[in-house]
Design an enzyme around this catalytic site. Sequence first.
Site, short mmCIF file in Angstrom:
data_model
loop_
_atom_site.label_atom_id
_atom_site.label_comp_id
_atom_site.label_asym_id
_atom_site.label_seq_id
_atom_site.Cartn_x
_atom_site.Cartn_y
_atom_site.Cartn_z
N GLU A 5 10.01 16.76 14.43
CA GLU A 5 10.33 16.52 13.03
C GLU A 5 9.48 17.43 12.15
O GLU A 5 8.25 17.33 12.17
CB GLU A 5 10.07 15.05 12.67
CG GLU A 5 10.57 14.73 11.27
CD GLU A 5 10.15 13.35 10.78
OE1 GLU A 5 9.01 12.94 11.05
OE2 GLU A 5 10.97 12.69 10.13
N GLU B 48 10.20 1.69 10.24
CA GLU B 48 11.20 2.73 9.92
C GLU B 48 10.49 4.06 10.08
O GLU B 48 9.60 4.38 9.28
CB GLU B 48 11.68 2.57 8.47
CG GLU B 48 12.39 1.26 8.18
CD GLU B 48 13.74 1.18 8.86
OE1 GLU B 48 14.29 2.21 9.26
OE2 GLU B 48 14.23 0.04 9.02
N THR C 216 6.35 8.45 13.06
CA THR C 216 6.44 7.77 14.36
C THR C 216 5.05 7.53 14.96
O THR C 216 4.78 6.46 15.52
CB THR C 216 7.33 8.60 15.31
OG1 THR C 216 8.65 8.63 14.75
CG2 THR C 216 7.40 8.01 16.70
N GLY D 123 7.23 5.27 7.70
CA GLY D 123 6.35 6.43 7.79
C GLY D 123 6.60 7.16 9.10
O GLY D 123 7.67 7.05 9.70
N THR E 166 2.21 7.11 13.36
CA THR E 166 1.56 6.00 12.65
C THR E 166 2.17 4.67 13.07
O THR E 166 1.46 3.68 13.25
CB THR E 166 1.70 6.17 11.12
OG1 THR E 166 1.42 7.52 10.78
CG2 THR E 166 0.78 5.25 10.36
N CYS F 63 14.00 11.44 5.55
CA CYS F 63 14.10 11.14 6.98
C CYS F 63 15.54 11.27 7.47
O CYS F 63 15.77 11.41 8.66
CB CYS F 63 13.57 9.74 7.24
SG CYS F 63 14.38 8.52 6.22
N LYS G 103 0.87 -1.18 0.00
CA LYS G 103 0.00 0.00 0.00
C LYS G 103 0.90 1.23 0.00
O LYS G 103 1.44 1.63 1.02
CB LYS G 103 -0.93 0.04 1.21
CG LYS G 103 -2.08 1.02 0.95
CD LYS G 103 -2.60 1.74 2.17
CE LYS G 103 -1.77 2.86 2.68
NZ LYS G 103 -1.67 4.06 1.79
P1 NAD Z 1 2.53 8.50 7.46
O1 NAD Z 1 2.88 7.77 8.69
O2 NAD Z 1 1.45 9.50 7.51
O3 NAD Z 1 2.11 7.48 6.29
C1 NAD Z 1 2.96 6.44 5.86
C2 NAD Z 1 2.12 5.35 5.25
O4 NAD Z 1 1.32 4.75 6.26
C3 NAD Z 1 1.14 5.83 4.18
O5 NAD Z 1 1.07 4.88 3.15
C4 NAD Z 1 -0.17 5.90 4.93
O6 NAD Z 1 -1.30 5.78 4.11
C5 NAD Z 1 -0.04 4.71 5.86
N1 NAD Z 1 -0.86 4.75 7.07
C6 NAD Z 1 -1.28 5.84 7.76
N2 NAD Z 1 -2.01 5.46 8.82
C7 NAD Z 1 -2.07 4.10 8.80
C8 NAD Z 1 -2.67 3.13 9.64
N3 NAD Z 1 -3.37 3.46 10.71
N4 NAD Z 1 -2.50 1.83 9.33
C9 NAD Z 1 -1.78 1.47 8.26
N5 NAD Z 1 -1.20 2.34 7.42
C10 NAD Z 1 -1.32 3.65 7.69
O7 NAD Z 1 3.89 9.15 6.93
P2 NAD Z 1 4.09 10.10 5.69
O8 NAD Z 1 3.57 11.45 6.05
O9 NAD Z 1 3.62 9.44 4.47
O10 NAD Z 1 5.69 10.15 5.61
C11 NAD Z 1 6.49 11.00 6.36
C12 NAD Z 1 7.13 10.28 7.53
O11 NAD Z 1 7.84 9.14 7.10
C13 NAD Z 1 8.15 11.14 8.25
O12 NAD Z 1 7.94 11.02 9.63
C14 NAD Z 1 9.48 10.52 7.87
O13 NAD Z 1 10.53 10.69 8.78
C15 NAD Z 1 9.10 9.09 7.74
N6 NAD Z 1 10.09 8.37 6.93
C16 NAD Z 1 10.94 7.50 7.56
C17 NAD Z 1 11.91 6.83 6.83
C18 NAD Z 1 12.85 5.86 7.47
O14 NAD Z 1 13.48 5.09 6.76
N7 NAD Z 1 12.98 5.84 8.78
C19 NAD Z 1 11.99 7.05 5.45
C20 NAD Z 1 11.12 7.96 4.86
C21 NAD Z 1 10.16 8.61 5.61
#
Ligand code: NAD
Length: 480
Positions: A384, A249, A229, A227, A231, A283, A174
């Site tokens: 962040e 991650e 923290t 995604g 979530t 990130c 997804k």
């Molecule tokens: P997000 O957590 O909002 O969403 C990430 C994914 O999770 C999306 O596909 C979203 O639809 C899905 N999602 C959201 N709620 C969910 C739930 N309850 N159950 C299952 N899936 C769900 O993050 P974002 O805004 O898309 O991305 C930005 C974040 O990602 C930042 O915090 C960034 O630091 C982090 N990030 C981390 C890394 C790493 O490797 N550590 C890499 C890239 C981005």
Amino acid sequence: MSKIKNYINGSNILPLSNKWIDNYNPSNGEVYGKIPNSDKRDVALAVASAKKAFKTWSKTDRNERSKILAKIADLLEENLDKFAKAESKDNGKPLSLAKLIDIPRAADNFRFFAHAITQFGSESYESLGEEAINYTLRHPIGVVACISPWNLPLYLLTWKIAPAIATGNCVVAKPSEVTPMTAYLLGDICTKAGLPKGVLNIVHGLGKTTGNTLISHKDVKVISFTGGTKTGAIIAKTVAPMFKKISLELGGKNPNIIFADCDYKQMLKTTLLSSFSNQGQICLCGSRIFVEKPIYEKFKTDFIKAVKNLKVAHPNNKDAKIGALVSKSHLEKVLSYVKIAKKEGANLLCGGEKIMVKGYEKGYYMQPTVLEIQNNNCKVNQEEIFGPIVTIMPFEKENEVLKMANNIRYGLSASLWTNNLKRTLKFTREIEAGIIWVNTWMLRDLRTPFGGVKDSGVGREGGFEVLRFFTEPKNICLKY
Ligand code: NAD
């Protein structure tokens, strides 16, 4: 207007939900497509398809799997332009960046794991003198959910899909609802490469609905998530009673520690990249810059001059160093931190405003922003932001900066700039982070473990670490 579909059992199909989400082009703020908001029935279909495919794929010889992965890599490279354009349009990143980094890396992910799986083995031990042997089998686990964010859409999604299918699992992916396009294109590439039906399925939709349904499905045994923290915590809490295997991650707020004895020119050039690449939406960006006092004023002058020279422009502009932020709401969130910073007494050294790019006035552009702060604990230095904002702050003593670097909930990466070996050894041992770059940034080797500590995540991706994650070890003790 383009309408993308789910990729299930080798075909692009309309969502049974018949619900749709608008897809925006961040460079001009216009809706240019619709994506499915898949419901329970769509997710169930995708999971059933993966479960069925697992029966055969899990028993397919690893050399055969490896060949198909390599073919996917070839096809991604052959279609580089098409994928890069789609990524840039969906995300707002400069097209040049998508061509140079995002899509080549997605291809590398498949090629790397095509090789790695042929080298992946497990340990064995002789016990009781020579009377028994213990060996370990590593079995694929079943249906894996791969959930990814919007900042490096195909790059991060394939970083999960490739090792998951290399090890014989079947996937329901997804992608982020904000950037679904390249994942949609990936389905066709996989079909062309000969990936059997059902080994990879892609469902689109919102996290709270589609994502939540996917992770909660009883037949999904493993969850690989990248995604935020917040979530990550929701996912961990939701699936804990089901004892699923999870890898998280998560967010980062990484220190970039600069000592006066570093290679100044190289540091300045790299710090510009580690601050603002991909509009600061990586990130691993070094958004907290700590500079040793003797070079602080010089750094401040040179850095600000260089930041002001960064061209913010439409992603297709060849000179664009900074494109559009991913969405209106994200732009608003990032801008709100400028207000917070001012309230907290930070000194706005440059940027801080939304930008109107001529001809694309509704696009989500923002000036790269540098804030000078006095207090490590202020909000802009602790939360962040995930946009083109960095803080800078002077320091005098090693222990002082080490304490400030670690005094944060996150622990993803850190950069250290120094030519002092003793200091390097001390800092690399004591900085709380999963990845530390010394005199460089973002130099990645896919064989190495990737991931964070503290609120930046649980588990590691990359190399054999992730192949272990996607397999279940079974120990056999054979006495003879
Ligand atoms: P997000 O957590 O909002 O969403 C990430 C994914 O999770 C999306 O596909 C979203 O639809 C899905 N999602 C959201 N709620 C969910 C739930 N309850 N159950 C299952 N899936 C769900 O993050 P974002 O805004 O898309 O991305 C930005 C974040 O990602 C930042 O915090 C960034 O630091 C982090 N990030 C981390 C890394 C790493 O490797 N550590 C890499 C890239 C981005």
